[in-house]
Design an enzyme around this catalytic site. Structure first.
Site, PDB file in Angstrom:
ATOM      1  N   ASP A  61       0.859  -1.195   0.000  1.00  0.00           N
ATOM      2  CA  ASP A  61       0.000   0.000   0.000  1.00  0.00           C
ATOM      3  C   ASP A  61       0.894   1.244   0.000  1.00  0.00           C
ATOM      4  O   ASP A  61       2.115   1.137   0.167  1.00  0.00           O
ATOM      5  CB  ASP A  61      -0.868  -0.065   1.268  1.00  0.00           C
ATOM      6  CG  ASP A  61      -1.922   1.033   1.350  1.00  0.00           C
ATOM      7  OD1 ASP A  61      -2.275   1.627   0.311  1.00  0.00           O
ATOM      8  OD2 ASP A  61      -2.391   1.299   2.479  1.00  0.00           O
TER       9      ASP A  61
ATOM     10  N   GLU B  83       2.560   5.106  -3.958  1.00  0.00           N
ATOM     11  CA  GLU B  83       2.508   6.085  -5.082  1.00  0.00           C
ATOM     12  C   GLU B  83       3.844   6.799  -5.257  1.00  0.00           C
ATOM     13  O   GLU B  83       4.150   7.151  -6.397  1.00  0.00           O
ATOM     14  CB  GLU B  83       1.381   7.091  -4.842  1.00  0.00           C
ATOM     15  CG  GLU B  83      -0.011   6.468  -4.913  1.00  0.00           C
ATOM     16  CD  GLU B  83      -0.327   5.542  -3.743  1.00  0.00           C
ATOM     17  OE1 GLU B  83       0.228   5.766  -2.647  1.00  0.00           O
ATOM     18  OE2 GLU B  83      -1.093   4.588  -3.936  1.00  0.00           O
TER      19      GLU B  83
ATOM     20  N   ASP C  95      -9.059   3.793  -2.379  1.00  0.00           N
ATOM     21  CA  ASP C  95     -10.078   4.214  -1.405  1.00  0.00           C
ATOM     22  C   ASP C  95     -11.330   4.781  -2.067  1.00  0.00           C
ATOM     23  O   ASP C  95     -11.579   5.989  -2.049  1.00  0.00           O
ATOM     24  CB  ASP C  95      -9.470   5.248  -0.448  1.00  0.00           C
ATOM     25  CG  ASP C  95      -8.299   4.678   0.323  1.00  0.00           C
ATOM     26  OD1 ASP C  95      -8.147   3.438   0.355  1.00  0.00           O
ATOM     27  OD2 ASP C  95      -7.529   5.470   0.894  1.00  0.00           O
TER      28      ASP C  95
HETATM   29  O1  MIG Z   1      -3.443   6.021   4.913  1.00  0.00           O
HETATM   30  O2  MIG Z   1      -3.529   0.787   5.751  1.00  0.00           O
HETATM   31  O3  MIG Z   1      -5.965   2.318   0.535  1.00  0.00           O
HETATM   32  O4  MIG Z   1      -6.949   0.088   1.890  1.00  0.00           O
HETATM   33  O5  MIG Z   1      -6.852   0.142   4.696  1.00  0.00           O
HETATM   34  C1  MIG Z   1      -4.325   4.954   4.680  1.00  0.00           C
HETATM   35  C2  MIG Z   1      -4.666   1.562   5.965  1.00  0.00           C
HETATM   36  C3  MIG Z   1      -3.554   3.711   4.429  1.00  0.00           C
HETATM   37  C4  MIG Z   1      -4.901   3.068   2.515  1.00  0.00           C
HETATM   38  C5  MIG Z   1      -5.434   1.893   1.755  1.00  0.00           C
HETATM   39  C6  MIG Z   1      -6.464   1.190   2.589  1.00  0.00           C
HETATM   40  C7  MIG Z   1      -5.865   0.753   3.902  1.00  0.00           C
HETATM   41  C8  MIG Z   1      -5.300   1.976   4.652  1.00  0.00           C
HETATM   42  N1  MIG Z   1      -4.316   2.647   3.784  1.00  0.00           N
END
Ligand code: MIG
Length: 825
Positions: free
Chosen positions: A421, A424, A499
């Site tokens: 995650d 980016e 999200d």
């Molecule tokens: O700043 O890990 O898109 O699926 O649950 C948020 C917490 C960070 C973003 C992801 C989301 C995940 C969440 N993450």
């Protein structure tokens, strides 16, 4: 390396351009020209333009305005065996490159490039006026858009599937990987950059892939209805024109260029349950127990960031998770796998081994002065020790190897897959929400700045993960899920579009977004079921689950503060409907696995828009509220609150409703009544589909009957693939593939099953073959053997037999590897 064969020194002067809108300087002509291996090159003092054949049906255009070409290096494009040859034909003011599947025509003054296919159909062409242009470091090209061009692709984008956007006046898209919490259908850019598009022109297609990782943008008929332009803020104008003639040919060629998704483990195609976050361990265990107690099937449970100590990658919060190996091992016995999130932002904390090793190895992204960059992400919000993070430089091969090796500790605990995650990368610095653009990256030995590396950061993060898992467990298929990626990233990870929100418009948007990903080389995709931000109504959750029944990746997930979002969280009526949807996913799993294996081999998405199979039917061109799964299934999920009907357009000849086996004529729209538990599914005339009885997880599949359903039609064919679902043995020939062929005509009714290819044998089981819409049968023969007729209720107990059940003929036989010929009279 292009080989200079001979130089044709031309005396044409480089005409400096008239100034154009926005200060763009259009390329006019270049004084020098020579032919090179498979192409030609033009140059002036600094400019270079090269056009060459690089693969069967694929031409490459490369233009650099300043100081000639840089290193020929791509993160996305795979090395191609240089097999095709181009014939180079020079005539007055024009150079032509001819090959079997694609021709290029380069007009010398001004320099303009256009393409044709072997059949003489015009493909991509520069706009005669503007063509290639530069301003500062930016490069751009303007292409002619014809009145009836439909445009698709661009990876993970919001808006309609057809980017021509007639009613909206065209689209403009940016490629810049961005963390866009709670985005809506007008948000752009989002998490993923795939600078690839496909043009459908009167049923024939071509594609363009722009191989540039800088911030880029595409204008599809918005600036002007007859222009499509693309360009980037830096780097070369380096793009590939890909011939069809069908859209499937374009995607096959594009994925030959940039790679195809690896074969997924079978469990990853089951149902996944996630939320931010299941903790402590007892909560995760309770979720697992509840699935099994309520007999709602599921394969995978997800651990979001709170399993870690202070959000530190590769650590566990030992208060909440005192015995991860014991927890994961116990869940495994219940048939569950566990996937853990691993964000690539270790805290800057001397004494934390990941930081110490990475620091000592020079693995972190640096500032222009060479010092280690740090910035705030999750570890800055840690419950105890709050710290800024450092960022592995995944553009360095040695950093990828190092980071990839760190997954050993998770695999040793029994973790089955990894979720990348925030890549980016998301960094909490206003207003960019990413790293400063002047940070330094190794870039495989040719250092560059973050402006160039940004869009591939997530992809290279997943490359590190995927390759690390492969090295650590060479015989196990890795499963990686990512939020950010770039063209070619399909080689390393499945993708979810981040999200989204818990509302009806996000459900509606999920279909074109996922279809666009599939067209852009990413078949393994799925959105958060129920929506991430906010809490869905019971009806919305159920509709979303239904819409995702054939989503390649099927995961329920939600944010930290939302209400419970498990299939049982919405009252008893919804619980039983939700159970049926997930059961149906598992009943369809043999078919889903089969189609995903085809996607792995061909690059074509299993979940696909109607136009992919019916490009000549204009009614399909803008349909994006239904989808095909493979060629034989059409899924028309209910996407509207309180719906009592669903309008479904069926292309082609004829279809049958999956459950009632009612015939529907093709090339027409139908209005189908729906209830809360309806998911309209249609099977193509003559279709053969592969299913199984309900299982609670993929571990229960061995020994279960394989159900083969034959839909009415004069003829029908299918190919069916299976393997062990987990190891790499399939790549060594340990798989089973067989062809099925049904025929219903005056000579009788027949099913031929070819002897299997491959060396895998399923555990002993039976086939249950169901002929739908078939009555008046008096005899069934398996080769020379006449099968006994039994009462339909007894069909599941017999060894080899048949029964007439209403308008279905049921046949049960032991599975065997040799050829089968069934004849019914
Ligand atoms: O700043 O890990 O898109 O699926 O649950 C948020 C917490 C960070 C973003 C992801 C989301 C995940 C969440 N993450």
């Amino acid at each position: 390396m292009p080989v200079v064969r001979h130089a044709l020194l031309c005396s044409i002067l480089a005409v400096s351009a008239a100034a154009q809108a926005g200060g763009w300087r259009s390329l006019q002509s270049l004084p020098q020209r020579s032919t090179i291996d498979q192409g030609a090159i033009w140059w002036g003092e600094q400019d270079r333009l090269q056009v060459s054949l690089v693969d069967d049906g694929v031409m490459r255009v490369r233009y650099a305005a300043q100081s000639g070409f840089g290193r020929d290096h791509s993160w996305a494009v795979l090395p191609v065996a240089q097999s095709p040859t181009a014939e180079i034909v020079e005539s007055e003011g024009v150079t032509e490159l001819r090959s079997a599947a694609i021709h290029a025509r380069i007009q010398h003054a001004p320099l303009r490039v256009s393409f044709w296919d072997a059949g003489g159909q015009a493909l991509d062409a520069d706009d005669p006026e503007r063509g290639i242009a530069v301003v500062g470091n930016a490069v751009r090209v303007w292409k002619a858009l014809q009145a009836n061009d439909q445009v698709y692709g661009f990876g993970q984008k919001n808006g309609r599937l057809n980017k021509r956007g007639w009613s909206q006046g065209g689209y403009h898209y940016t490629m810049w990987n961005s963390d866009t919490f709670a985005y809506d259908s007008s948000t752009d850019p989002t998490y993923v950059s795939v600078p690839f598009y496909l043009v459908l022109r009167e049923g024939r297609a071509f594609g363009v892939y722009f191989d540039n990782t800088h911030r880029s943008s595409f204008d599809i008929g918005r600036e002007s209805p007859d222009l499509l332009s693309f360009g980037a803020t830096g780097g070369e104008l380096d793009y590939y024109v890909i011939a069809g003639p069908t859209p499937k040919d374009v995607i096959a060629r594009y994925t030959h260029l940039t790679g195809r998704m690896p074969m997924p483990p079978r469990w990853a195609l089951g149902f996944h349950q996630s939320r931010w976050s299941y903790h402590p361990a007892s909560k995760l265990q309770w979720i697992a127990d509840t699935f099994r107690q309520k007999r709602i099937p599921a394969d995978t449970l997800w651990l979001d960031i709170d399993y870690q100590q202070d959000f530190k990658p590769f650590t566990w919060d030992r208060l909440q998770f005192p015995d991860p190996a014991g927890l994961i091992g116990g869940l495994r016995e219940q048939g569950f796998r566990v996937v853990t999130i691993v964000d690539a932002h270790p805290p800057l904390q001397p004494g934390y081994p990941v930081y110490d090793e990475g620091h000592a190895g020079g693995h972190f992204v640096t500032r222009p002065d060479g010092s280690e960059f740090s910035g705030p992400v999750w570890p800055s919000q840690a419950p105890q020790d709050k710290r800024d993070s450092v960022f592995p430089d995944f553009t360095s091969a040695s950093t990828r190897d190092w980071w990839g090796g760190l997954y050993a500790s998770l695999l040793d605990l029994g973790v089955a897959g990894i979720w990348n995650d925030m890549n980016e990368p998301s960094v909490w610095i206003k207003p960019s929400w990413t790293m400063p653009l002047d940070l330094r990256h190794d870039n495989e030995g040719q250092p560059t700045d973050h402006a160039e590396a940004h869009n591939v950061y997530g992809m290279l993060n997943t490359r590190s993960t995927f390759e690390g898992l492969q090295r650590l467990r060479p015989d196990t298929r890795p499963f990686v899920l990512t939020r950010a990626t770039f063209a070619g990233g399909q080689r390393y990870a499945a993708v979810w579009p981040g999200d989204n929100t818990a509302d009806w418009s996000a459900l509606r948007q999920s279909i074109p977004t996922l279809l666009g990903m599939g067209l852009s080389g990413f078949p393994f995709v799925g959105a958060d079921i129920g929506g991430f931000a906010g809490s869905p109504s019971p009806e919305l959750f159920t509709r979303w689950l239904q819409a995702a029944q054939f989503s390649p990746f099927m995961r329920a997930h939600t944010e930290q503060q939302s209400a419970d979002q498990e299939p049982w969280s919405y009252g008893v009526r919804h619980e039983s409907i939700n159970r049926r949807v997930i059961e149906a996913r598992y009943q369809w799993l043999p078919q889903i696995y089969n189609e995903m294996e085809a996607a792995h081999r061909s690059g074509l998405p299993a979940m696909r828009p109607l136009f992919l199979d019916y490009p000549n039917d204009p009614e399909t061109w803008s349909r994006d509220d239904s989808y095909l799964f493979g060629s034989d299934l059409l899924i028309a999920p209910v996407l509207v609150e309180g719906a009592t009907h669903r309008e479904v357009y069926l292309p082609g000849a004829a279809w049958y409703s999956f459950d009632s086996v009612q015939r529907f004529e093709g090339e027409q729209s139908h209005r189908v009544p729906v209830e809360l538990d309806s998911l309209p599914i249609f099977v193509r005339e003559g279709g053969i589909v592969f299913r199984q009885p309900v299982v609670q997880h993929t571990g229960e599949m061995p020994g279960k009957d394989l159900i083969v359903q034959l839909y009415p039609g004069a003829v029908g064919e299918a190919s069916f693939y299976e393997d062990d679902g987990e190891t790499m043995a399939f790549a060594r020939g340990v798989f089973a593939r067989r062809a099925f062929r049904q025929q219903r005509d005056a000579d009788g009714v027949q099913l031929g099953i070819d002897a299997q290819q491959g060396r895998w044998r399923p555990a002993a089981r039976h086939w249950r073959i169901e002929w739908l819409g078939l009555q008046g049968i008096g005899e069934v023969r398996d080769g020379d053997r006449r099968l006994a007729q039994v009462d339909p209720d007894a069909i599941d107990e017999c060894e080899r037999c048949w029964a007439q059940a209403g308008d279905r003929v049921l046949i049960r036989l032991p599975d065997r590897a040799t050829a089968v010929n069934l004849r019914l009279r």
